[in-house]
Design an enzyme around this catalytic site. Structure first.
Site, PDB file in Angstrom:
ATOM      1  CG  ASP A   9      76.573  49.401  23.437  1.00  0.00           C
ATOM      2  OD1 ASP A   9      76.822  49.574  24.613  1.00  0.00           O
ATOM      3  OD2 ASP A   9      76.217  50.297  22.639  1.00  0.00           O
ATOM      4  CG  HIS A 243      75.273  59.436  25.487  1.00  0.00           C
ATOM      5  ND1 HIS A 243      75.751  60.310  26.132  1.00  0.00           N
ATOM      6  CD2 HIS A 243      74.538  59.030  26.702  1.00  0.00           C
ATOM      7  CE1 HIS A 243      75.670  60.469  27.466  1.00  0.00           C
ATOM      8  NE2 HIS A 243      74.737  59.712  27.840  1.00  0.00           N
TER       9      HIS A 243
HETATM   10  O1  RIB Z   1      78.186  56.569  27.585  1.00  0.00           O
HETATM   11  C1  RIB Z   1      77.297  56.528  26.773  1.00  0.00           C
HETATM   12  C2  RIB Z   1      77.172  55.506  26.166  1.00  0.00           C
HETATM   13  O2  RIB Z   1      77.221  54.245  26.579  1.00  0.00           O
HETATM   14  C3  RIB Z   1      76.237  55.208  24.864  1.00  0.00           C
HETATM   15  O3  RIB Z   1      76.666  54.681  23.625  1.00  0.00           O
HETATM   16  C4  RIB Z   1      75.221  54.227  25.556  1.00  0.00           C
HETATM   17  O4  RIB Z   1      74.595  53.629  24.390  1.00  0.00           O
HETATM   18  C5  RIB Z   1      76.067  53.355  26.133  1.00  0.00           C
HETATM   19  O5  RIB Z   1      76.564  52.270  25.302  1.00  0.00           O
HETATM   20 CA    CA Z   2      75.944  52.785  22.718  1.00  0.00          CA
END
Ligand code: RIB
Ligand code: CA
Length: 319
Positions: A9, A243
């Site tokens: 995303d 992340h």
């Molecule tokens: O919670 C972190 C995730 O949510 C990561 O993938 C960030 O890009 C959002 O999509």
């Molecule tokens: Ca993401």
């Protein structure tokens, strides 16, 4: 050479992860599949095309889900985190290329069918496309070597939810899809907030990246300013958790993570919607909700410095 579908995303940390994967040795990006999450699927698809074009990532882009299979936690898009355009409001050249005609989940099934070696999928934005691909082709379980999911939170290292006290954003964006995928039998590794919040990109490191990694480093520094500010507003620390890059790091160096093997279920409604809960195969419970399910690999600890060093050195390497 590992063939990888990057399902995203594409938001700010997704873009860092995609560029990390692009510059890594031993992996080939077979496709980029998009979905809603950090921004609308229109914006995430435009972002994927623009980043791929700007940095020479020779991979087709397939547009995916515009919404969840059923309900999700919240509505709209987290502009306060990823900006209005999903990439920290930086100006990007409008892409000249277009997404391919197939939808993301059709492309996942097609590629898994076409390629003679097994595919890996790195999913960093929720699991709607993978769940739809499983619905289209249940035999997908046999054709996917491994699925690495950035998502979830189990409370290890004191890390719980980020969109509720118990839910992580990706899983909460389509809890039903995640529950289907975790129960599907695809060999799955869950890289949750338990470990991603242990790996932080600080201001000195991102400045070094801008020096050492050319246009990629400058892009990451510019696009992440908005993300740094958001995290500073919560933690007081001008830094950001890597992340999605942690999911890529697991693909490249799983030895940098400690894991357990347990079945995972996802809460699909009510105040805990999006919570990931793993079972305990050494216990007998009254509830049978975790019985007879495939085990998933869950990351419980990480060598944070080694992951950060891998991220920085890989991006600084010229490919
Ligand atoms: O919670 C972190 C995730 O949510 C990561 O993938 C960030 O890009 C959002 O999509
Ligand atoms: Ca993401």
């Amino acid at each position: 050479m590992k063939s990888v579908i990057f399902d995203t995303d594409i938001g700010i940390d997704d873009a860092m992860a995609l560029l990390f994967l692009h510059r890594a040795e031993g992996v080939r990006i077979a496709a980029i599949t998009t979905r809603f999450g950090n921004a609308s699927v229109e914006d995430t698809t435009r972002n994927a095309l623009a980043v791929a074009e700007q940095f020479g990532i020779d991979a087709p882009v397939y547009r995916g889900a515009a919404g969840p299979l059923a309900q999700r936690l919240g509505e709209g898009f987290p502009e306060h985190v990823h900006g209005k355009n999903g990439l920290g409001n930086i100006r990007l050249n409008a892409p000249s290329s277009r997404p391919r005609p197939l939808s993301a989940h059709e492309a996942i099934v097609d590629l898994a069918d076409m390629l003679d070696e097994k595919l890996s999928i790195i999913a960093v934005g929720g699991l709607t496309n993978v769940a739809l691909a499983l619905e289209l082709e249940p035999a997908l379980c046999e054709r996917i070597a491994d699925l690495i999911v950035m998502g979830g939170a189990f409370g290890y290292n004191g890390h719980r939810g980020n969109v509720s006290p118990v839910a992580e954003a990706n899983i909460a964006s389509d809890p039903l899809a995640a529950d289907i995928v975790f129960r599907s039998g695809i060999p799955t590794t869950v890289v949750g907030l338990d470990v991603t919040h242990e790996v932080e990109l600080g201001e000195k490191a991102v400045d070094r990246l801008a020096e050492d990694a050319g246009s990629v480093g400058r892009f990451i520094k510019e696009s992440s300013k908005h993300y740094f500010e958001f995290h500073r507003s919560i933690t007081g620390n001008y830094a950001c958790p890597l992340h999605d890059a942690c999911a890529v790091a697991y693909c490249l160096r799983p030895d940098l993570f400690q894991t357990i093997a347990q079945s995972v279920r996802v809460v699909t409604d009510g105040i805990a919607i999006g919570q990931t809960i793993h079972g305990d195969n050494l216990r007998e419970y009254v509830s049978d909700a975790w019985d007879e399910l495939p085990e998933n690999t869950i990351c419980t600890a990480v060598d944070s410095q080694a992951v950060l060093d891998l991220f920085l050195s890989t991006l600084a390497s010229r490919r």
